[in-house]
Scaffold this motif. Structure first.
Motif, mmCIF file in Angstrom:
data_model
loop_
_atom_site.group_PDB
_atom_site.id
_atom_site.type_symbol
_atom_site.label_atom_id
_atom_site.label_comp_id
_atom_site.label_asym_id
_atom_site.label_seq_id
_atom_site.Cartn_x
_atom_site.Cartn_y
_atom_site.Cartn_z
ATOM 1 N N PHE A 173 0.899 -1.387 -0.168
ATOM 2 C CA PHE A 173 0.135 0.250 -0.249
ATOM 3 C C PHE A 173 1.144 1.093 -0.251
ATOM 4 O O PHE A 173 0.549 2.513 -1.056
ATOM 5 N N SER A 174 1.335 1.321 1.049
ATOM 6 C CA SER A 174 2.848 2.861 0.935
ATOM 7 C C SER A 174 3.437 2.812 -0.621
ATOM 8 O O SER A 174 3.955 4.011 -0.768
ATOM 9 N N ALA A 175 3.956 1.483 -0.632
ATOM 10 C CA ALA A 175 5.087 1.571 -1.565
ATOM 11 C C ALA A 175 4.731 2.228 -3.108
ATOM 12 O O ALA A 175 4.900 2.849 -3.601
ATOM 13 N N ILE A 176 3.265 1.465 -3.284
ATOM 14 C CA ILE A 176 2.303 2.226 -4.748
ATOM 15 C C ILE A 176 1.767 3.701 -4.349
ATOM 16 O O ILE A 176 1.871 4.101 -5.135
ATOM 17 N N ASN A 177 1.547 3.983 -3.270
ATOM 18 C CA ASN A 177 1.378 5.004 -2.750
ATOM 19 C C ASN A 177 2.658 6.585 -3.762
ATOM 20 O O ASN A 177 2.398 7.066 -4.190
ATOM 21 N N VAL A 200 4.571 -10.790 0.755
ATOM 22 C CA VAL A 200 5.304 -10.917 -0.702
ATOM 23 C C VAL A 200 4.149 -10.369 -1.825
ATOM 24 O O VAL A 200 4.439 -10.225 -2.923
ATOM 25 N N GLU A 201 3.664 -11.922 -1.621
ATOM 26 C CA GLU A 201 3.096 -12.811 -2.561
ATOM 27 C C GLU A 201 1.933 -11.425 -3.086
ATOM 28 O O GLU A 201 1.841 -11.312 -4.655
ATOM 29 N N GLN A 202 1.109 -11.234 -2.078
ATOM 30 C CA GLN A 202 -0.031 -9.937 -2.268
ATOM 31 C C GLN A 202 0.401 -8.427 -2.894
ATOM 32 O O GLN A 202 -0.472 -8.098 -3.440
ATOM 33 N N ALA A 203 1.560 -8.000 -2.241
ATOM 34 C CA ALA A 203 2.565 -6.875 -2.887
ATOM 35 C C ALA A 203 2.246 -7.017 -3.777
ATOM 36 O O ALA A 203 2.126 -6.369 -4.719
ATOM 37 N N LEU A 204 3.240 -8.260 -4.197
ATOM 38 C CA LEU A 204 2.959 -8.335 -5.741
ATOM 39 C C LEU A 204 2.081 -8.779 -7.161
ATOM 40 O O LEU A 204 2.025 -7.330 -7.851
ATOM 41 N N GLU A 205 0.975 -9.295 -6.563
ATOM 42 C CA GLU A 205 -0.362 -8.427 -6.842
ATOM 43 C C GLU A 205 -0.731 -7.516 -7.460
ATOM 44 O O GLU A 205 -1.186 -7.026 -8.569
ATOM 45 N N ASN A 206 -0.995 -7.130 -6.122
ATOM 46 C CA ASN A 206 -0.784 -4.988 -5.923
ATOM 47 C C ASN A 206 -0.271 -4.123 -6.895
ATOM 48 O O ASN A 206 -0.731 -3.876 -7.507
#
Ligand SMILES: C[S@@+](CC[C@H](N)C(=O)[O-])C[C@H]1O[C@@H](n2cnc3c(N)ncnc32)[C@H](O)[C@@H]1O
Length: 197
Positions: free
Chosen positions: A51-55, A76-82
């Protein structure tokens, strides 16, 4: 083209599932700062679901990139998907593992280092941040007041080890001669340090 509208869904998922993503006021403060800095390289310790990295990726300058470290493989998996859903794969690199194992291998210099992971390790993260940040750059750390416990006299709770380590962390940040630092009562407490030498 990045599809940042998807961030609303990521935030909703994070809040509903009690994933400790940035609080609104902390996010506002940091993104305002990033819009002034226009960083080229950001290092984040503690990705969660991205969330923060994408923002933050909205505020990178042309060709800029974020390295973000996460210890839990599901996250990590969820972050990569997002990251993929938003379409910012070219801007964010997720490194999986304990930051204390990964940080010694990083050698480039960052404009901003954001510390947002295990509170018991902030002192070690800080040593790496000092090595990895550019002169003129910034070190920002979240959750440094740990729900008010860091400023409270009461010290018999089970979080006292983390609280004592955060007190040491704050002292080191505020006393470090390379830094001009502020301790802000924003969200769960934020240190913001400008690296002046
Ligand atoms: C507060 S959350 C990060 C939230 C994220 N920055 C955001 O606002 O969207 C902290 C994350 O750090 C991770 N973490 C904790 N200790 C870590 C370590 N030693 N190395 C890497 N990640 C760690 C946790 O698994 C958790 O997902």
């Amino acid at each position: 083209m990045a599809n940042y509208e998807f961030l609303t869904e990521i935030e909703k998922y994070g809040r509903e599932n009690k994933i400790p993503i940035l609080l609104d006021e902390t996010l506002d403060y940091i993104t305002n700062k990033l819009s002034e800095i226009k960083p080229h390289r950001i290092l984040e310790i503690g990705t969660a679901i991205g969330f923060s990295a994408i923002n933050f990726s909205k505020y990178l300058d042309e060709g800029g990139r974020i390295d973000t470290i996460e210890i839990e493989s599901l996250r990590v998996e969820q972050a990569l998907e997002n990251i993929e859903k938003v379409g910012v794969q070219d801007k964010i690199r997720v490194l999986e593992g304990d930051a204390l194992d990964i940080l010694p291998y990083l050698n480039e210099k960052y404009d901003v280092v954001f510390i947002d992971a295990s509170k018991g390790k902030y002192n070690e993260f800080f040593e790496h941040a000092l090595r990895l940040v550019k002169v003129g750059g910034w070190i920002i750390a979240d959750n440094v007041l740990y729900k008010g416990m860091v400023m409270s006299d009461y010290n018999k709770h089970k979080q006292r080890t983390a609280v004592n380590k955060l007190r040491t962390f704050i002292d080191s940040v505020m006393e470090n001669e390379r830094l001009e630092s502020e301790l802000l009562e924003i969200g769960d407490g934020l240190t913001v340090s400008h690296v002046i030498k």
